[in-house]
Motif scaffolding. Structure first.
Motif, short mmCIF file in Angstrom:
data_model
loop_
_atom_site.label_atom_id
_atom_site.label_comp_id
_atom_site.label_asym_id
_atom_site.label_seq_id
_atom_site.Cartn_x
_atom_site.Cartn_y
_atom_site.Cartn_z
N LEU A 25 20.78 -18.92 22.56
CA LEU A 25 20.07 -19.78 21.67
C LEU A 25 20.37 -21.23 21.57
N PRO A 26 19.68 -22.49 21.37
CA PRO A 26 20.20 -23.68 21.24
C PRO A 26 20.99 -23.71 20.00
N SER A 32 16.49 -19.10 9.88
CA SER A 32 15.02 -19.12 9.70
C SER A 32 14.17 -19.42 10.74
N SER A 33 14.81 -20.27 11.50
CA SER A 33 13.96 -20.56 12.79
C SER A 33 14.06 -19.26 13.76
N LEU A 34 14.99 -18.72 13.74
CA LEU A 34 14.94 -17.38 14.66
C LEU A 34 14.17 -16.46 14.11
N LYS A 35 14.18 -16.23 12.77
CA LYS A 35 13.28 -15.12 12.10
C LYS A 35 11.83 -15.68 12.42
N ASP A 36 11.55 -16.99 12.49
CA ASP A 36 10.18 -17.26 12.63
C ASP A 36 9.52 -16.89 13.95
N ALA A 37 10.64 -17.20 15.08
CA ALA A 37 10.23 -16.83 16.58
C ALA A 37 9.95 -15.39 16.51
N PHE A 38 10.38 -14.70 15.89
CA PHE A 38 10.17 -13.22 15.78
C PHE A 38 9.30 -12.83 14.97
N ALA A 39 8.61 -13.71 14.33
CA ALA A 39 7.62 -13.25 12.87
C ALA A 39 6.34 -12.28 13.41
N GLY A 80 12.95 -13.91 27.79
CA GLY A 80 12.77 -15.14 28.73
C GLY A 80 11.96 -16.12 28.08
N GLN A 81 11.39 -15.90 27.06
CA GLN A 81 10.47 -16.90 26.29
C GLN A 81 11.47 -18.16 25.78
N GLN A 82 10.87 -19.16 25.54
CA GLN A 82 11.39 -20.33 25.02
C GLN A 82 11.47 -20.37 23.43
N VAL A 83 12.88 -20.77 22.96
CA VAL A 83 13.20 -20.88 21.76
C VAL A 83 13.94 -21.94 21.35
N GLY A 84 13.27 -23.07 20.77
CA GLY A 84 13.88 -24.37 20.66
C GLY A 84 14.40 -24.83 22.02
N GLY A 85 13.42 -24.78 23.03
CA GLY A 85 13.53 -25.64 24.18
C GLY A 85 14.62 -24.77 25.36
N ARG A 86 14.94 -23.41 24.96
CA ARG A 86 15.89 -22.80 26.00
C ARG A 86 15.15 -21.59 25.98
#
Length: 102
Positions: A25-26, A32-39, A80-86
């Motif tokens: 993770l970046p 909240s950004s992590l939860k939103d990515a998996f919403a 393998g997907q991008q979260v926050g550019g990583r």
């Protein structure tokens, strides 16, 4: 006389946990950004592990789901997907060991 936290026959009464371990993770990521990515997969909650001394993210966290189906689809869809550019690595988290707390 044995105490329940020392007794090997004592059963943990909580149900199974459906948690994903998310690494790479970046450092700018928050819960909240992590939860939103998996919403889209029905994330119930998320945790980012932080360094005790600096308060900065250690680059990994956990996402909890309601059931195994949601967790498995999140692992397949987000690994393998991008979260926050990583590109993040997502896998099933190991169960937490039962610990006694005073």
């Amino acid at each position: 006389m044995s105490a329940p936290w020392w007794d090997s026959d004592w059963k943990d009464r909580s149900g199974p946990e459906y948690r994903c371990y998310v690494s790479n993770l970046p450092y700018s990521a928050n819960e909240s950004s992590l939860k939103d990515a998996f919403a889209n997969y029905g994330a119930l909650s998320s945790e980012i592990v932080v360094d005790r001394e600096t308060g900065r993210s250690r680059g990994f966290g956990f996402v909890q789901f309601e059931d195994k189906k949601s967790m498995d689809s999140a692992i397949q869809g987000m690994n393998g997907q991008q979260v926050g550019g990583r590109n993040v690595n997502v896998s099933e988290a190991n169960q937490r060991p039962r610990r006694w707390r005073a």
